[in-house]
Design a protein around this motif. Structure first.
Motif, PDB file in Angstrom:
ATOM      1  N   ALA B  69      26.014  19.493  17.815  1.00  0.00           N
ATOM      2  CA  ALA B  69      25.845  17.952  18.839  1.00  0.00           C
ATOM      3  C   ALA B  69      26.254  18.088  20.099  1.00  0.00           C
ATOM      4  CB  ALA B  69      27.043  17.090  18.100  1.00  0.00           C
ATOM      5  N   TYR B  70      26.009  16.929  20.962  1.00  0.00           N
ATOM      6  CA  TYR B  70      26.370  17.114  22.390  1.00  0.00           C
ATOM      7  C   TYR B  70      27.079  15.785  22.983  1.00  0.00           C
ATOM      8  CZ  TYR B  70      25.799  18.553  27.485  1.00  0.00           C
ATOM      9  OH  TYR B  70      26.241  19.053  28.734  1.00  0.00           O
ATOM     10  N   PHE B  71      28.182  15.798  23.275  1.00  0.00           N
ATOM     11  CA  PHE B  71      29.372  15.206  23.987  1.00  0.00           C
ATOM     12  C   PHE B  71      29.318  15.650  25.578  1.00  0.00           C
ATOM     13  CE2 PHE B  71      29.871  16.418  19.928  1.00  0.00           C
ATOM     14  CZ  PHE B  71      30.625  15.879  19.472  1.00  0.00           C
ATOM     15  N   PRO B  72      29.437  14.741  26.582  1.00  0.00           N
ATOM     16  CA  PRO B  72      29.994  14.666  27.888  1.00  0.00           C
ATOM     17  C   PRO B  72      30.297  15.703  28.653  1.00  0.00           C
ATOM     18  CG  PRO B  72      30.028  12.333  27.009  1.00  0.00           C
ATOM     19  CD  PRO B  72      30.020  13.058  25.723  1.00  0.00           C
ATOM     20  N   LEU B  73      29.908  15.773  29.774  1.00  0.00           N
ATOM     21  CA  LEU B  73      30.183  16.871  31.011  1.00  0.00           C
ATOM     22  C   LEU B  73      32.083  16.643  31.418  1.00  0.00           C
ATOM     23  CD1 LEU B  73      29.948  19.553  32.388  1.00  0.00           C
ATOM     24  CD2 LEU B  73      27.959  17.523  34.046  1.00  0.00           C
ATOM     25  N   PHE B  74      31.654  14.963  31.659  1.00  0.00           N
ATOM     26  CA  PHE B  74      32.325  14.883  32.464  1.00  0.00           C
ATOM     27  C   PHE B  74      33.297  14.158  31.147  1.00  0.00           C
ATOM     28  CE2 PHE B  74      28.602  13.186  34.315  1.00  0.00           C
ATOM     29  CZ  PHE B  74      29.449  13.861  35.695  1.00  0.00           C
ATOM     30  N   ILE B  75      34.874  14.477  31.771  1.00  0.00           N
ATOM     31  CA  ILE B  75      36.165  13.725  30.769  1.00  0.00           C
ATOM     32  C   ILE B  75      37.076  13.082  31.960  1.00  0.00           C
ATOM     33  CG2 ILE B  75      37.835  14.002  29.427  1.00  0.00           C
ATOM     34  CD1 ILE B  75      36.615  16.437  28.503  1.00  0.00           C
ATOM     35  N   PRO B  76      36.998  11.418  31.556  1.00  0.00           N
ATOM     36  CA  PRO B  76      38.180  10.389  32.661  1.00  0.00           C
ATOM     37  C   PRO B  76      39.026  10.765  32.383  1.00  0.00           C
ATOM     38  CG  PRO B  76      37.102   9.215  31.249  1.00  0.00           C
ATOM     39  CD  PRO B  76      36.895  10.501  30.628  1.00  0.00           C
ATOM     40  N   PHE B  79      42.011  10.256  30.065  1.00  0.00           N
ATOM     41  CA  PHE B  79      41.726  10.842  28.487  1.00  0.00           C
ATOM     42  C   PHE B  79      42.414  12.257  28.510  1.00  0.00           C
ATOM     43  CE2 PHE B  79      37.915   9.597  26.137  1.00  0.00           C
ATOM     44  CZ  PHE B  79      37.678   8.210  26.348  1.00  0.00           C
ATOM     45  N   ILE B 128      37.388  14.103  24.511  1.00  0.00           N
ATOM     46  CA  ILE B 128      36.542  13.673  24.087  1.00  0.00           C
ATOM     47  C   ILE B 128      35.892  13.824  22.888  1.00  0.00           C
ATOM     48  CG2 ILE B 128      35.149  15.324  25.253  1.00  0.00           C
ATOM     49  CD1 ILE B 128      34.213  11.861  26.581  1.00  0.00           C
ATOM     50  N   GLU B 131      38.285  11.618  21.103  1.00  0.00           N
ATOM     51  CA  GLU B 131      37.865  10.236  21.151  1.00  0.00           C
ATOM     52  C   GLU B 131      36.964   9.570  20.111  1.00  0.00           C
ATOM     53  OE1 GLU B 131      39.427   8.390  22.950  1.00  0.00           O
ATOM     54  OE2 GLU B 131      37.590   6.463  22.669  1.00  0.00           O
ATOM     55  N   MET B 132      35.670  10.631  19.937  1.00  0.00           N
ATOM     56  CA  MET B 132      34.386  10.087  19.073  1.00  0.00           C
ATOM     57  C   MET B 132      34.512  10.158  17.522  1.00  0.00           C
ATOM     58  SD  MET B 132      32.795   9.241  21.729  1.00  0.00           S
ATOM     59  CE  MET B 132      31.301   9.181  20.853  1.00  0.00           C
ATOM     60  N   LYS B 135      36.241   7.394  16.261  1.00  0.00           N
ATOM     61  CA  LYS B 135      35.418   5.985  15.562  1.00  0.00           C
ATOM     62  C   LYS B 135      34.633   6.541  14.543  1.00  0.00           C
ATOM     63  CE  LYS B 135      34.949   5.010  20.862  1.00  0.00           C
ATOM     64  NZ  LYS B 135      33.583   4.923  21.676  1.00  0.00           N
ATOM     65  N   TRP B 136      34.631   7.762  14.411  1.00  0.00           N
ATOM     66  CA  TRP B 136      33.325   8.328  13.056  1.00  0.00           C
ATOM     67  C   TRP B 136      34.256   8.728  11.233  1.00  0.00           C
ATOM     68  CZ3 TRP B 136      30.798  13.084  16.180  1.00  0.00           C
ATOM     69  CH2 TRP B 136      30.038  12.828  17.345  1.00  0.00           C
ATOM     70  N   ILE B 147      31.868  19.910  13.983  1.00  0.00           N
ATOM     71  CA  ILE B 147      30.831  19.743  15.095  1.00  0.00           C
ATOM     72  C   ILE B 147      30.465  20.807  15.431  1.00  0.00           C
ATOM     73  CG2 ILE B 147      30.394  18.611  17.378  1.00  0.00           C
ATOM     74  CD1 ILE B 147      29.259  16.597  14.279  1.00  0.00           C
TER      75      ILE B 147
END
Lengths: 504, 504
Positions: B69-76, B79, B128, B131-132, B135-136, B147
């Motif tokens: 899968a692919y997750f964002p490059l950015f992390i707030p 977080f 990150i 966090e997902m 939700k899953w 993953i």
């Protein structure tokens, strides 16, 4: 409304196309929004499609002589500044790194360690790859350089939409340097053909190959070529671009070589790319009101087997029958890879399970229960037309490759027919405005489709059309009749007809 | 010094190991420094190795039930703050994005559009992805989640070294969530085995599987497991890690599930990764003073054919003979992929050309001239031992797979022997200090190797050893005799022997 057919996706395409698109993605479990602004998470089913896109294209790139490499994510701001048009095109929407650590300040973490020179996350890599090319090329013997990179890219988009426009996205970018203009142009068009063939033969998406207008071309290119596809709302989507960069980037990056006579000359360069946007196109071209429909040649899994067990005492027999069937199926090759088969053993209601797979767009669903086993048959559902029938196991195995090909062709045929029915030759400005003006003001998305019309290529007219109708020149088709005509707007001479459309 | 044998790489390993390493990379054309601080460009020959690493590992991950899968490059930043140890470990060296565009100010471009919350470029993705996952995961039916992500990572390193430590690098990161502690621990160790088997069977690198000490474990992990390899300068290199994260991240990211009785519990998670660093290990384990040596199972190309043409009139005959030979060779499969064969037709001196391929570490070099053709023979050079001989074409074809396997085994054997000869059981503190203290002060890199000694695991002693000798606990080996002993430093009881070394 009460007599309306129940659909798995709500709203339907007709009710709200844009929301339908989001719901198809959600129900097929392709991707979802992340908590990071404008960035999505590509989930396994969506990423599986991207993996197949990568696999096929990577092979084609290698067959055409390209090699993969990897270049830095960061581009110093001073590099971007070297090419005036390029920076103008990208400076307005890029992520800027200014610090290299975080420091505690009270209970908060704040940026610290400011960089001497800010770095931009690559919005594209011409400048950093050009810089390296300038070190690698000395003589004509070093040419051509044929490089490709699979990478992530960031463009700070204000309005994002999954797969179509996200702040970060995945892509490939080819970058090549050549000794002559002819060779670079040949490369540019060759890769456009690779994209067009891939779209047609794997994604089952017919595309129009063409050249962009001055206003729509890549910042810094001499010429941008593209493939344009029609979505089911009759809007256009640019599926890939191939840029002939002339000597613009070789001059700004100083990519020079000594030719056979020892004379120093600037190289001719090209760049070309496709992105995860292709998945957006795939969704919008083929899916229906029951969800995603995937062409077999690109689907992560070709076949799902659903064991149908109403009584516990047959569970073992059905399970082993399914395993045996799977192992027989995975021995079959389809378009360069073994058939991908999944047995869905989850303990949920059979109907619900089947609908989940329909929404995921898997090409074939096999239901196997005790009666099927007894009759040596399988209950086969094709996703594309939702036809179902009981088929003898031996017949199914024997005709499977043809069945998949028939799905693949049916999808391409349907998409081609739809597109061709919605391209109209337009003869007057009035007709043009009517074509793109929604009859129903509450449904601004409903319009004529692609307009083919003579156009003098005046940039001011193009701007006005965008303002008035949100319509742009999608491309000057490469396959066109070389017949002059009169521009329907300016009444000046026009060398050829071009394609206009609203676009994603 | 005048009697010294001429080598293709200068300096030799003995003269200056660290500079030798850089020169091997340069001469093999694996990678080079980029103009972006701390970032390298991975060139096609180096990236080809990474592609093969990806291909093999990706298959193994899928075989063990993982999906990409692919997750964002950015992390707030907020977080990162959620897990105290984690942020402590990474905040000191991360790229921080603070603005989303550039603006002209005079002739300079300056950052503009400040973000409300700064973003960090992922130094790793636990936060990150966690966090997902939150939700899953709802019920035990959603577990396990298995993953993997192939991605680029940024850690702002102050001192960088190609492949070993760069600001940006490529890696894969597996992230999994489980219902029980046992299952998560089993996963952690299973993936460690995948890494160890891969290192041994493909990279021909023998590794020691073990557990990290408290001081060396991943920030936020309960336990970190690793594979450790010995380089030719007897230093250790950590080749991969697998972390048992306990419930630390599920608590900070709120990954909860309802178990079979409906009770809410936190998940147990794991993460594991290998990076482009493996290429650094590959270089340092096998290469010699003539350059890189690649194990056949991971080499981008297996065989290069060099046409030997002294007179123009035989050029055509030799060329077509080589093409024919190549097409015959590429029909042969070696470890899951068709043999990769390249004909080097460049017009440069034969000797120079051959040495270039020796420095690139290609397993087999075939020289083909008119006399070889007449004799139906090939002049074959093995890179690992640089032995050359003329072999009948038919014999070569028949024994080729065995020849490649013999190279692969010879490399593994040599590396294993070297390692085992340089692991010493140490009985006293004095002996320990002597083992790690260079006899020749001008060659601080020369030392004993790996020390195996009883250690009570006192963190203060560990710190002191690092200070005094730059030596750390590399790992507590998993395959050890469960025999208690006395710590050689504190004289306290020690549960087992551990491995100490200087490390990359």
């Amino acid at each position: 409304m009460s007599s309306k057919k129940k659909t798995a996706i709500s709203p339907t395409r007709e009710e709200d196309y844009s929301e339908w698109y989001q719901q198809v993605i959600k129900e097929a479990d392709l991707a979802e929004h992340s908590p990071v602004r404008g960035c999505m998470v590509i989930k396994p089913w969506g990423y599986g499609i991207w993996e197949n896109i990568q696999k096929v294209l990577d092979e084609k790139f290698k067959e055409t002589g390209h090699q993969n490499a990897y270049f830095p994510l960061f581009i110093p701001v001073s590099f971007l500044e070297k090419e005036a048009k390029h920076v103008e095109g990208f400076a307005k929407e890029c992520a800027v790194v200014t610090h290299h650590r975080l420091e505690k300040k009270g209970d908060k973490l704040v940026p610290a360690g400011e960089l001497d020179e800010p770095l931009v996350i690559r919005p594209t890599s011409e400048m950093i790859i050009g810089e390296m090319f300038s070190k690698w090329v000395h003589s004509y013997r070093d040419l051509p350089i044929l490089i490709n990179q699979w990478a992530n890219i960031v463009r700070w988009e204000m309005r994002t939409r999954m797969f179509l426009r996200t702040t970060e996205f995945l892509w490939q970018e080819g970058h090549t340097a050549h000794a002559t203009k002819e060779e670079a142009l040949e490369e540019t068009l060759k890769m456009l053909d690779v994209y067009a063939d891939f779209a047609k033969n794997y994604l089952a998406i017919p595309v129009i190959k063409g050249q962009k207008s001055e206003g729509e071309k890549f910042p810094g290119a001499d010429t941008t070529y593209c493939i344009e596809a029609m979505m089911q709302d009759k809007k256009a989507l640019q599926g890939g671009t191939s840029h002939f960069l002339g000597q613009n980037f070789s001059k700004s990056c100083n990519i020079k070589f000594a030719d056979i006579d020892g004379k120093e000359t600037f190289c001719w360069t090209s760049s070309w790319g496709v992105t995860t946007r292709l998945i957006g196109a795939l969704i919008m071209v083929h899916s229906d009101d029951d969800g995603l429909i995937l062409p077999p040649r690109i689907s992560p899994t070709h076949i799902v087997i659903l064991p149908v067990v109403h009584k516990e005492d047959v569970a073992g027999e059905v399970a082993s029958y399914c395993e045996n069937l799977k192992s027989e199926l995975t021995k079959i090759n389809y378009f360069g890879r073994p058939l991908q088969v999944f047995i869905d053993k989850r303990e949920i209601r059979g109907g619900e399970k089947k609908w989940q797979w329909i929404k995921k767009g898997i090409p074939l669903i096999l239901e196997v229960g005790p009666r099927d086993i007894k009759e040596e048959a399988l209950f086969v559902t094709r996703r594309d037309d939702k036809s179902s029938k009981s088929v003898k196991r031996s017949v199914f195995l024997e005709t499977l490759v043809e069945e998949l090909d028939s799905i693949q062709s049916a999808l391409l045929l349907r998409a081609t027919k739809f597109r061709d029915e919605n391209i109209k030759e337009i003869k007057t400005k009035e007709e043009f405005y009517a074509f793109f003006t929604p009859e129903n003001k509450e449904k601004p998305e409903i319009h004529g489709g692609f307009a083919k019309a003579y156009f003098c290529m005046d940039a001011k007219i193009e701007e006005k059309l965008k303002e008035d109708l949100n319509v742009t020149v999608r491309c000057i088709p490469l396959d066109h009749e070389d017949k002059e005509g009169i521009c329907i707007f300016s009444k000046n001479k026009a060398a050829r007809q071009v394609i206009f459309a609203k676009a994603y």
